[in-house]
Write an enzyme that holds these catalytic residues in place. Structure first.
Site, PDB file in Angstrom:
ATOM      1  N   ASP A  91       1.932  -4.934  16.860  1.00 31.77           N
ATOM      2  CA  ASP A  91       1.926  -4.121  15.638  1.00 31.77           C
ATOM      3  C   ASP A  91       0.611  -3.346  15.602  1.00 31.77           C
ATOM      4  O   ASP A  91      -0.452  -3.943  15.419  1.00 31.77           O
ATOM      5  CB  ASP A  91       2.036  -5.006  14.390  1.00 31.77           C
ATOM      6  CG  ASP A  91       3.420  -5.613  14.198  1.00 31.77           C
ATOM      7  OD1 ASP A  91       4.175  -5.690  15.185  1.00 31.77           O
ATOM      8  OD2 ASP A  91       3.733  -6.015  13.065  1.00 31.77           O
ATOM      9  N   LYS A 153       6.470   0.663  10.601  1.00 35.32           N
ATOM     10  CA  LYS A 153       6.147  -0.422   9.667  1.00 35.32           C
ATOM     11  C   LYS A 153       5.361   0.136   8.495  1.00 35.32           C
ATOM     12  O   LYS A 153       4.480   0.979   8.664  1.00 35.32           O
ATOM     13  CB  LYS A 153       5.353  -1.492  10.415  1.00 35.32           C
ATOM     14  CG  LYS A 153       4.857  -2.645   9.563  1.00 35.32           C
ATOM     15  CD  LYS A 153       4.098  -3.640  10.450  1.00 35.32           C
ATOM     16  CE  LYS A 153       3.357  -4.680   9.619  1.00 35.32           C
ATOM     17  NZ  LYS A 153       2.583  -5.611  10.465  1.00 35.32           N
ATOM     18  N   LYS A 182      10.216  -1.870   9.553  1.00 35.51           N
ATOM     19  CA  LYS A 182       9.652  -3.157   9.134  1.00 35.51           C
ATOM     20  C   LYS A 182       8.923  -2.962   7.809  1.00 35.51           C
ATOM     21  O   LYS A 182       8.066  -2.094   7.676  1.00 35.51           O
ATOM     22  CB  LYS A 182       8.683  -3.705  10.180  1.00 35.51           C
ATOM     23  CG  LYS A 182       7.998  -5.008   9.746  1.00 35.51           C
ATOM     24  CD  LYS A 182       7.104  -5.576  10.843  1.00 35.51           C
ATOM     25  CE  LYS A 182       6.318  -6.786  10.325  1.00 35.51           C
ATOM     26  NZ  LYS A 182       5.441  -7.376  11.376  1.00 35.51           N
TER      27      LYS A 182
END
EC number: 4.1.2.4
Length: 223
Positions: A91, A153, A182
């Site tokens: 991430d 995300k 996400k």
């Protein structure tokens, strides 16, 4: 929605600066027990965590976290190091200043380089929606799609706000085919988790959902 289905979307997360190995190990144990998608932990713990779970759980870590303003070369090195240590998901945080300057080509190029460094492992791109305008979020959906990352995300969980229903719906609408969403930051109830999934989130970054289920299972004698 069945709680087990919700848990399958969860990246069970602990990223606090003072996190200890015993706390990380508890996260790993709970993630394996409740069969979450992954455990998301600081890079310094990845090697020990990978050895500890021994292939029973996906290990996720964060790159350029939480501010995103490391150089691209630094983020690429971090990514390669994390993968070598056993991370299976990355991430990364974008350079938010570049977004504010309208340098979307530079942001896209950085994502592409980090995606290449992932070597086939999943890359999730944190755009920190709380700091962006709606137009900037849409442009980042386009950049993430072009760069080939698997996920976009919402948040680090360390900025001014976390995921919102409106931002997740907006991202789902504007990402390209094959790019998943996400939601992360501030997801504090089963109801919120369900809503984010309904709006199009395929992953949830949170520690609270497992804690809620864990407490319920202790009280009810289940799991």
């Amino acid at each position: 929605m069945e709680i087990k289905e919700i848990l399958k979307t969860v990246d069970h997360t602990l990223l606090l600066p003072a996190s200890t190995w015993s706390e990380i190990k508890e996260i790993l144990d709970d993630a394996m027990k409740y069969e979450t998608a992954s455990a998301c932990i600081p890079a310094s713990f990845v090697k020990r965590a990978s050895e500890y779970v021994n292939g029973k759980l996906a290990i996720c870590t964060v790159i350029g976290f939480p501010n995103g303003y490391s150089t691209t070369a630094t983020k690429v090195f971090e990514t390669k190091d994390a993968i070598q240590n056993g991370a299976s998901e990355i991430d990364m945080v974008i350079n938010i200043g570049d977004v504010k300057d309208g340098r979307f080509d530079a942001v896209e190029d950085e994502i592409r380089q980090i995606h290449e460094a992932c070597g086939g492992h999943i890359l999730k791109v944190i755009i920190e929606t709380a700091l962006l305008t709606e137009d900037e979020i849409i442009k980042m959906c386009e950049a993430v799609t072009k760069a080939g990352a698997e996920f976009i995300k919402t948040s680090t969980g360390f900025s001014t706000a976390g995921a919102t229903f409106e931002h997740v719906a907006l991202m789902k609408k504007h990402v390209g085919e094959g790019v998943l969403v996400k939601a992360a930051g501030g997801i504090s109830s089963i109801e919120d988790a369900e809503k984010f999934i309904e709006l199009g989130a395929s992953r949830l970054g949170t520690s609270r959902i497992v804690k809620i289920v864990k407490n319920q299972s202790v009280e009810e004698g289940t799991y």
